[in-house]
Motif scaffolding. Structure first.
Motif, PDB file in Angstrom:
ATOM      1  N   ASP A   9       0.859  -1.186   0.000  1.00  0.00           N
ATOM      2  CA  ASP A   9       0.000   0.000   0.000  1.00  0.00           C
ATOM      3  C   ASP A   9       0.893   1.234   0.000  1.00  0.00           C
ATOM      4  N   ASP A  10       0.534   2.241  -0.797  1.00  0.00           N
ATOM      5  CA  ASP A  10       1.361   3.446  -0.874  1.00  0.00           C
ATOM      6  C   ASP A  10       1.131   4.386   0.311  1.00  0.00           C
ATOM      7  N   GLU A  11       0.278   3.989   1.241  1.00  0.00           N
ATOM      8  CA  GLU A  11       0.116   4.714   2.499  1.00  0.00           C
ATOM      9  C   GLU A  11       0.817   3.905   3.596  1.00  0.00           C
ATOM     10  N   GLN A  13       1.470   4.276   6.706  1.00  0.00           N
ATOM     11  CA  GLN A  13       0.819   4.146   8.012  1.00  0.00           C
ATOM     12  C   GLN A  13      -0.276   3.083   7.981  1.00  0.00           C
ATOM     13  N   ASP A  33       5.704  -0.144  -0.008  1.00  0.00           N
ATOM     14  CA  ASP A  33       4.892   1.037  -0.309  1.00  0.00           C
ATOM     15  C   ASP A  33       4.752   1.324  -1.794  1.00  0.00           C
TER      16      ASP A  33
END
Length: 226
Positions: A9-11, A13, A33
């Motif tokens: 996931d590119d988020e 957090q 990411d």
């Protein structure tokens, strides 16, 4: 030894949050990411499952899914997306995904879907027994008879490794690498956690014993005899 899951996931957090929840359930998780990092990890690692976000810059989740399947045809892929249009779900499944979950999601549903995917993967053994100890990898639980054994995550990972190798001596470096992810911790941390486990097993009346093989490591005896 346990089920390994790659979270893409590119988020960062969100990926780390998902990974933490997975580890609490007894899975082993790694994060990436972007698509390039994911494929690099997949090429060098042995993952059973991947959770891949669709909407990433550069390489989309659909392309990541296709390439993951090329690297390892046995890997199961769960696509995540905020888009719930039928065409998007069809595109994901046509890319090779095994399931598709829309955001926002509840972790209970995510875990349920992962349990289904692991049951489809015949190479992943989910249930182990050693005497009165029963390990359920998909539930992240160890029981003594019918009672749940309350363990911290480290304690669970350590006992899980010993249960999976019941009757065999597992070295301290191997336990450090499997449970703590590194051989560079002080080896006495293993002895410390073995002490915790021995006290908890005794308090539950378990017949299982963790025997010290001096200078080597530890061995789980399921019946309390050497």
């Amino acid at each position: 030894m346990s089920i390994r899951i790659l979270v893409v996931d590119d988020e960062p957090q969100l990926a780390e949050l998902v990974a933490r929840h997975l580890e609490r359930e007894g899975y082993r998780a790694a994060t990436a990411d972007d698509g390039v990092a994911a494929l690099t990890l997949a090429s060098g690692g042995d993952f059973d499952l991947a959770i891949v976000d669709v909407n990433m810059p550069g390489m989309t989740g659909f392309e990541v899914c296709r390439r993951l399947k090329q690297i390892d045809g046995s890997i199961r892929v769960l696509m995540l997306s905020a888009r719930d249009a039928v065409d998007d779900r069809v595109h994901g499944l046509d890319s090779g995904a095994d399931d598709y979950l829309t955001k926002p999601f509840e972790f209970a549903e995510l875990f349920a879907r992962l349990r289904v995917l692991t049951r489809r993967n015949g190479s992943a053994q989910l249930h182990w027994r050693a005497g009165d100890l029963a390990l359920s990898v998909d539930r992240g639980a160890i029981t003594v008879g019918e009672a749940n054994l309350q363990l911290s995550r480290r304690e669970f990972d350590l006992l899980k490794t010993l249960v999976q190798h019941a009757g065999e001596t597992v070295s301290r470096p191997a336990l450090l690498a499997e449970v703590w992810g590194s051989e560079h911790f002080e080896s006495n941390v293993v002895d410390q956690y073995v002490g915790y486990l021995r006290r908890k097993l005794d308090s539950m009346g378990s017949a299982a014993q963790i025997v010290t093989e001096r200078g080597v490591g530890f061995r789980l005896l399921s019946g309390g005899t050497d």
